[in-house]
Design a protein around this motif. Structure first.
Motif, PDB file in Angstrom:
ATOM      1  N   THR A 113       3.027  -6.609 -13.301  1.00 16.11           N
ATOM      2  CA  THR A 113       3.095  -5.769 -12.109  1.00 16.11           C
ATOM      3  C   THR A 113       2.877  -6.630 -10.869  1.00 16.11           C
ATOM      4  N   MET A 114       2.550  -6.031  -9.774  1.00 18.51           N
ATOM      5  CA  MET A 114       2.192  -6.742  -8.546  1.00 18.51           C
ATOM      6  C   MET A 114       0.804  -6.273  -8.119  1.00 18.51           C
ATOM      7  N   PRO A 115       0.089  -7.090  -7.349  1.00 17.19           N
ATOM      8  CA  PRO A 115      -1.212  -6.619  -6.862  1.00 17.19           C
ATOM      9  C   PRO A 115      -1.013  -5.395  -5.968  1.00 17.19           C
ATOM     10  N   PRO A 116      -1.811  -4.347  -6.171  1.00 16.54           N
ATOM     11  CA  PRO A 116      -1.677  -3.175  -5.300  1.00 16.54           C
ATOM     12  C   PRO A 116      -2.221  -3.485  -3.910  1.00 16.54           C
ATOM     13  N   GLY A 117      -1.591  -2.902  -2.908  1.00 19.01           N
ATOM     14  CA  GLY A 117      -2.102  -3.025  -1.552  1.00 19.01           C
ATOM     15  C   GLY A 117      -3.027  -1.868  -1.235  1.00 19.01           C
ATOM     16  N   ALA A 118      -3.735  -1.987  -0.131  1.00 13.19           N
ATOM     17  CA  ALA A 118      -4.621  -0.912   0.323  1.00 13.19           C
ATOM     18  C   ALA A 118      -3.775   0.239   0.864  1.00 13.19           C
ATOM     19  N   VAL A 119      -4.080   1.456   0.438  1.00 10.90           N
ATOM     20  CA  VAL A 119      -3.319   2.630   0.860  1.00 10.90           C
ATOM     21  C   VAL A 119      -3.587   2.957   2.329  1.00 10.90           C
ATOM     22  N   THR A 120      -4.802   2.699   2.800  1.00 13.27           N
ATOM     23  CA  THR A 120      -5.143   2.865   4.212  1.00 13.27           C
ATOM     24  C   THR A 120      -5.841   1.603   4.697  1.00 13.27           C
ATOM     25  N   ASP A 121      -5.855   1.375   5.991  1.00 12.18           N
ATOM     26  CA  ASP A 121      -6.498   0.183   6.546  1.00 12.18           C
ATOM     27  C   ASP A 121      -7.954   0.101   6.115  1.00 12.18           C
ATOM     28  N   GLY A 122      -8.339  -1.048   5.605  1.00 11.37           N
ATOM     29  CA  GLY A 122      -9.712  -1.280   5.201  1.00 11.37           C
ATOM     30  C   GLY A 122     -10.088  -0.742   3.838  1.00 11.37           C
ATOM     31  N   ALA A 123      -9.172  -0.025   3.175  1.00 11.70           N
ATOM     32  CA  ALA A 123      -9.472   0.533   1.852  1.00 11.70           C
ATOM     33  C   ALA A 123      -9.436  -0.562   0.796  1.00 11.70           C
ATOM     34  N   GLY A 169       0.797  -1.229   0.000  1.00 10.00           N
ATOM     35  CA  GLY A 169       0.000   0.000   0.000  1.00 10.00           C
ATOM     36  C   GLY A 169       0.824   1.270   0.000  1.00 10.00           C
ATOM     37  N   ASN A 170       2.134   1.153  -0.207  1.00 12.10           N
ATOM     38  CA  ASN A 170       3.000   2.334  -0.242  1.00 12.10           C
ATOM     39  C   ASN A 170       3.013   2.937  -1.637  1.00 12.10           C
ATOM     40  N   VAL A 171       2.756   4.239  -1.720  1.00 12.59           N
ATOM     41  CA  VAL A 171       2.817   4.947  -2.994  1.00 12.59           C
ATOM     42  C   VAL A 171       4.261   5.370  -3.213  1.00 12.59           C
ATOM     43  N   SER A 172       4.845   4.929  -4.311  1.00 17.25           N
ATOM     44  CA  SER A 172       6.251   5.204  -4.597  1.00 17.25           C
ATOM     45  C   SER A 172       6.474   6.678  -4.893  1.00 17.25           C
ATOM     46  N   ARG A 173       7.571   7.179  -4.429  1.00 18.60           N
ATOM     47  CA  ARG A 173       8.016   8.535  -4.748  1.00 18.60           C
ATOM     48  C   ARG A 173       9.357   8.458  -5.489  1.00 18.60           C
ATOM     49  N   GLU A 174       9.688   7.260  -5.973  1.00 22.13           N
ATOM     50  CA  GLU A 174      10.952   7.020  -6.666  1.00 22.13           C
ATOM     51  C   GLU A 174      10.914   7.566  -8.083  1.00 22.13           C
ATOM     52  N   PRO A 175      11.974   8.235  -8.514  1.00 19.51           N
ATOM     53  CA  PRO A 175      12.050   8.668  -9.912  1.00 19.51           C
ATOM     54  C   PRO A 175      12.481   7.487 -10.789  1.00 19.51           C
ATOM     55  N   GLY A 176      12.399   7.665 -12.092  1.00 21.30           N
ATOM     56  CA  GLY A 176      12.994   6.690 -12.982  1.00 21.30           C
ATOM     57  C   GLY A 176      12.061   5.753 -13.694  1.00 21.30           C
ATOM     58  N   SER A 177      10.778   6.050 -13.790  1.00 16.96           N
ATOM     59  CA  SER A 177       9.857   5.148 -14.465  1.00 16.96           C
ATOM     60  C   SER A 177      10.202   4.928 -15.930  1.00 16.96           C
ATOM     61  N   LEU A 178      10.771   5.920 -16.587  1.00 16.29           N
ATOM     62  CA  LEU A 178      11.099   5.776 -18.002  1.00 16.29           C
ATOM     63  C   LEU A 178      12.380   4.988 -18.241  1.00 16.29           C
ATOM     64  N   ARG A 179      13.158   4.772 -17.207  1.00 12.99           N
ATOM     65  CA  ARG A 179      14.383   3.979 -17.314  1.00 12.99           C
ATOM     66  C   ARG A 179      14.349   2.921 -16.216  1.00 12.99           C
ATOM     67  N   ARG A 180      13.689   1.829 -16.482  1.00 10.99           N
ATOM     68  CA  ARG A 180      13.557   0.772 -15.478  1.00 10.99           C
ATOM     69  C   ARG A 180      14.924   0.228 -15.091  1.00 10.99           C
ATOM     70  N   ASP A 181      15.155   0.065 -13.786  1.00 11.68           N
ATOM     71  CA  ASP A 181      16.443  -0.467 -13.343  1.00 11.68           C
ATOM     72  C   ASP A 181      16.356  -1.940 -12.935  1.00 11.68           C
ATOM     73  N   GLY A 182      15.147  -2.518 -12.992  1.00 11.29           N
ATOM     74  CA  GLY A 182      15.006  -3.938 -12.689  1.00 11.29           C
ATOM     75  C   GLY A 182      14.731  -4.272 -11.242  1.00 11.29           C
TER      76      GLY A 182
END
Length: 184
Positions: free
Chosen positions: A98-108, A64-77
């Motif tokens: 991809t992977m299944p997304p998790g809930a961003v908040t409890d019960g969401a 459920g963590n929203v990524s703040r990582e840069p680099g989507s256009l250059r995948r690093d693996g």
């Protein structure tokens, strides 16, 4: 002096020239144990497949963590950025690893945020693909609860052998519910 806004212009069908990129549909590396497939077909109002649409997804990771990582256009693996882009093939099909997304908040209710670009559209379309296993969370989701009962299923992906299928209907009897994000 105030200038009048210029009229909107349709998007596409020129996506294949510059927008797709290597690794666009690969949000996780091959061999990742969390790897699933999110896929489907984009249909027009006549029920015909749209062979030149562009689909983007945004999602949190499995926790459920929203990524703040840069680099989507250059995948690093190994860095999960939660964003992907792919064009439909000649039969209107798209597919993300991809992977299944998790809930961003409890019960969401976990979901993929989806953006659709296609010929003939004046603007991109936004929708969601909710995971079907979260029955209690789906029932409590504020956005999903605001959708009429007969239309909610257009926002729920179907589980299949290697992930989820989410078909997108741009118009017609099975039209997918699209969201007004207010920022057009």
């Amino acid at each position: 002096m105030t200038l009048a806004p210029t009229p909107g212009q349709t998007v596409g069908p020129f996506f294949h020239y510059a927008l797709p990129f290597d690794g666009g549909p690969e949000l996780v590396a091959p061999g990742d144990p969390r790897r699933i497939r999110l896929h489907g077909t984009v249909f027009d109002g006549n029920g015909d497949a749209v062979p030149d649409a562009l689909i983007e997804i945004w999602q949190p990771d499995a926790d459920g963590n929203v990524s703040r990582e840069p680099g989507s256009l250059r995948r690093d693996g190994f860095t999960f950025t939660g964003w992907g882009r792919v064009q439909t093939d000649r039969v209107g099909h798209y597919s993300f690893a991809t992977m299944p997304p998790g809930a961003v908040t409890d019960g969401a209710a976990p979901f993929f945020a989806i953006c659709v670009f296609a010929r003939g559209l004046l603007d991109r379309l936004f929708t969601r693909a909710y995971l079907p296993e979260s029955v209690r969370a789906l029932a409590a989701d504020r956005l999903l609860s605001a959708v009429p009962d007969g239309r909610r299923d257009t926002l729920i992906a179907a589980k299949d052998d290697d992930g989820y299928r989410f078909d997108i209907h741009l118009q017609g009897a099975d039209e997918t519910v699209f969201l007004d994000h207010g920022g057009r």
